[in-house]
Design a protein around this motif. Structure first.
Motif, PDB file in Angstrom:
ATOM      1  N   THR A 187       0.841  -1.197   0.000  1.00 43.92           N
ATOM      2  CA  THR A 187       0.000   0.000   0.000  1.00 43.92           C
ATOM      3  C   THR A 187       0.874   1.244   0.000  1.00 43.92           C
ATOM      4  OG1 THR A 187      -1.773  -1.170   1.153  1.00 43.92           O
ATOM      5  CG2 THR A 187      -1.834   1.228   1.240  1.00 43.92           C
ATOM      6  N   LYS A 188       1.969   1.197   0.742  1.00 41.85           N
ATOM      7  CA  LYS A 188       2.890   2.340   0.778  1.00 41.85           C
ATOM      8  C   LYS A 188       3.560   2.545  -0.583  1.00 41.85           C
ATOM      9  CE  LYS A 188       3.561   2.033   5.718  1.00 41.85           C
ATOM     10  NZ  LYS A 188       4.453   1.764   6.835  1.00 41.85           N
ATOM     11  N   ILE A 189       3.848   1.458  -1.295  1.00 40.46           N
ATOM     12  CA  ILE A 189       4.388   1.576  -2.656  1.00 40.46           C
ATOM     13  C   ILE A 189       3.343   2.198  -3.580  1.00 40.46           C
ATOM     14  CG2 ILE A 189       5.062   0.234  -4.698  1.00 40.46           C
ATOM     15  CD1 ILE A 189       6.570  -1.644  -2.703  1.00 40.46           C
ATOM     16  N   ILE A 190       2.115   1.728  -3.490  1.00 43.16           N
ATOM     17  CA  ILE A 190       1.025   2.257  -4.322  1.00 43.16           C
ATOM     18  C   ILE A 190       0.831   3.750  -4.065  1.00 43.16           C
ATOM     19  CG2 ILE A 190      -1.490   2.166  -4.665  1.00 43.16           C
ATOM     20  CD1 ILE A 190      -1.157  -0.945  -4.110  1.00 43.16           C
ATOM     21  N   LYS A 191       0.965   4.171  -2.805  1.00 36.31           N
ATOM     22  CA  LYS A 191       0.818   5.585  -2.438  1.00 36.31           C
ATOM     23  C   LYS A 191       2.085   6.399  -2.722  1.00 36.31           C
ATOM     24  CE  LYS A 191      -2.499   4.968   1.343  1.00 36.31           C
ATOM     25  NZ  LYS A 191      -2.679   5.125   2.817  1.00 36.31           N
ATOM     26  N   ARG A 192       3.124   5.734  -3.231  1.00 43.21           N
ATOM     27  CA  ARG A 192       4.420   6.350  -3.547  1.00 43.21           C
ATOM     28  C   ARG A 192       5.148   6.832  -2.296  1.00 43.21           C
ATOM     29  NH1 ARG A 192       2.404   4.478  -7.682  1.00 43.21           N
ATOM     30  NH2 ARG A 192       2.957   5.118  -9.765  1.00 43.21           N
ATOM     31  N   GLU A 193       4.877   6.190  -1.161  1.00 47.09           N
ATOM     32  CA  GLU A 193       5.597   6.494   0.068  1.00 47.09           C
ATOM     33  C   GLU A 193       6.911   5.715   0.124  1.00 47.09           C
ATOM     34  OE1 GLU A 193       2.818   5.575   3.192  1.00 47.09           O
ATOM     35  OE2 GLU A 193       1.457   7.187   2.597  1.00 47.09           O
ATOM     36  N   ILE A 194       6.999   4.638  -0.641  1.00 49.80           N
ATOM     37  CA  ILE A 194       8.196   3.808  -0.757  1.00 49.80           C
ATOM     38  C   ILE A 194       8.464   3.635  -2.249  1.00 49.80           C
ATOM     39  CG2 ILE A 194       9.171   1.516  -0.327  1.00 49.80           C
ATOM     40  CD1 ILE A 194       7.366   1.272   2.099  1.00 49.80           C
ATOM     41  N   PRO A 195       9.720   3.786  -2.685  1.00 49.13           N
ATOM     42  CA  PRO A 195      10.012   3.628  -4.120  1.00 49.13           C
ATOM     43  C   PRO A 195       9.961   2.169  -4.556  1.00 49.13           C
ATOM     44  CG  PRO A 195      12.040   4.029  -2.905  1.00 49.13           C
ATOM     45  CD  PRO A 195      10.909   4.162  -1.911  1.00 49.13           C
ATOM     46  N   ALA A 196       9.670   1.973  -5.832  1.00 49.51           N
ATOM     47  CA  ALA A 196       9.653   0.641  -6.437  1.00 49.51           C
ATOM     48  C   ALA A 196       9.862   0.792  -7.934  1.00 49.51           C
ATOM     49  CB  ALA A 196       8.324  -0.059  -6.168  1.00 49.51           C
ATOM     50  N   ASP A 197      10.329  -0.285  -8.546  1.00 44.99           N
ATOM     51  CA  ASP A 197      10.483  -0.327  -9.999  1.00 44.99           C
ATOM     52  C   ASP A 197       9.139  -0.780 -10.578  1.00 44.99           C
ATOM     53  OD1 ASP A 197      11.247  -0.575 -12.632  1.00 44.99           O
ATOM     54  OD2 ASP A 197      12.836  -2.041 -12.240  1.00 44.99           O
ATOM     55  N   ILE A 198       8.333   0.174 -10.980  1.00 44.92           N
ATOM     56  CA  ILE A 198       6.975  -0.109 -11.448  1.00 44.92           C
ATOM     57  C   ILE A 198       7.009  -0.444 -12.933  1.00 44.92           C
ATOM     58  CG2 ILE A 198       4.661   0.854 -11.782  1.00 44.92           C
ATOM     59  CD1 ILE A 198       5.149   2.489  -9.215  1.00 44.92           C
ATOM     60  N   LEU A 199       6.503  -1.623 -13.269  1.00 41.63           N
ATOM     61  CA  LEU A 199       6.433  -2.090 -14.649  1.00 41.63           C
ATOM     62  C   LEU A 199       5.105  -1.764 -15.306  1.00 41.63           C
ATOM     63  CD1 LEU A 199       7.934  -5.636 -14.016  1.00 41.63           C
ATOM     64  CD2 LEU A 199       9.132  -3.620 -14.891  1.00 41.63           C
ATOM     65  N   HIS A 200       4.062  -1.633 -14.484  1.00 42.72           N
ATOM     66  CA  HIS A 200       2.703  -1.409 -14.995  1.00 42.72           C
ATOM     67  C   HIS A 200       1.877  -0.800 -13.868  1.00 42.72           C
ATOM     68  CE1 HIS A 200      -1.220  -2.279 -16.867  1.00 42.72           C
ATOM     69  NE2 HIS A 200      -1.582  -2.618 -15.637  1.00 42.72           N
ATOM     70  N   GLU A 201       0.956   0.075 -14.250  1.00 42.34           N
ATOM     71  CA  GLU A 201      -0.023   0.579 -13.298  1.00 42.34           C
ATOM     72  C   GLU A 201      -1.291   0.921 -14.049  1.00 42.34           C
ATOM     73  OE1 GLU A 201      -0.560   3.667  -9.583  1.00 42.34           O
ATOM     74  OE2 GLU A 201       1.108   4.017 -10.972  1.00 42.34           O
ATOM     75  N   ASP A 202      -2.407   0.580 -13.433  1.00 43.30           N
ATOM     76  CA  ASP A 202      -3.706   0.982 -13.957  1.00 43.30           C
ATOM     77  C   ASP A 202      -4.594   1.310 -12.759  1.00 43.30           C
ATOM     78  OD1 ASP A 202      -4.958  -1.459 -13.008  1.00 43.30           O
ATOM     79  OD2 ASP A 202      -4.334  -2.474 -14.853  1.00 43.30           O
ATOM     80  N   GLY A 203      -5.848   1.477 -12.976  1.00 43.20           N
ATOM     81  CA  GLY A 203      -6.756   1.858 -11.899  1.00 43.20           C
ATOM     82  C   GLY A 203      -6.969   0.803 -10.833  1.00 43.20           C
ATOM     83  N   HIS A 204      -6.589  -0.441 -11.119  1.00 41.15           N
ATOM     84  CA  HIS A 204      -6.865  -1.539 -10.198  1.00 41.15           C
ATOM     85  C   HIS A 204      -5.631  -2.169  -9.564  1.00 41.15           C
ATOM     86  CE1 HIS A 204     -10.972  -1.395 -11.566  1.00 41.15           C
ATOM     87  NE2 HIS A 204     -10.527  -1.445 -12.826  1.00 41.15           N
ATOM     88  N   CYS A 205      -4.468  -2.024 -10.200  1.00 45.15           N
ATOM     89  CA  CYS A 205      -3.285  -2.724  -9.701  1.00 45.15           C
ATOM     90  C   CYS A 205      -1.990  -2.091 -10.172  1.00 45.15           C
ATOM     91  CB  CYS A 205      -3.313  -4.200 -10.106  1.00 45.15           C
ATOM     92  SG  CYS A 205      -3.162  -4.491 -11.883  1.00 45.15           S
TER      93      CYS A 205
END
Length: 115
Positions: free
Chosen positions: A7-25
């Motif tokens: 949840t913290k990654i989704i909220k951008r509180e923790i960095p991550a190497d994001i490969l894909h993002e949409d409204g659900h995941c």
């Protein structure tokens, strides 16, 4: 339920190497990969584990699998194959109480099931 690391990654509180993002995941690279290619598909809705998903999550669960397929294809894993794993509960190896799919590939994976 308190915010999970995901949840913290989704909220951008923790960095991550994001490969894909949409409204659900989101799909992110695993920071402790178990194969050459290892990414996670994480729903934005915080569901503790697969066993906690309700009938109302039917469409979301299908979306997670379709996202795993699409990201695996973009990562070049479709031709040789890949594995999708969901750990649900401590005995299954669940370490983060937020439903997520592991997608592993990029090499021949060991047969962990005795088949």
């Amino acid at each position: 339920m308190t915010d999970s690391i995901f949840t913290k990654i989704i909220k951008r509180e923790i960095p991550a190497d994001i490969l894909h993002e949409d409204g659900h995941c989101v799909a992110i690279r695993d920071i402790h990969p178990q194969a050459k290619a290892h990414f996670l598909v994480i729903p934005k809705k915080q569901i503790a584990r697969l066993a906690a998903a309700g009938d109302e999550d039917h469409t979301l669960l299908g979306h997670l699998l379709q996202t795993a397929r699409r990201v695996a294809e973009k990562q070049g894993l479709s031709a040789d194959g890949y594995r999708v794993v969901i750990n649900s509960g401590a005995n299954a190896g669940e370490t983060v109480p937020h439903l997520h799919l592991h997608v592993l590939g990029g090499e021949r994976l060991k047969d962990q099931f005795g088949a």
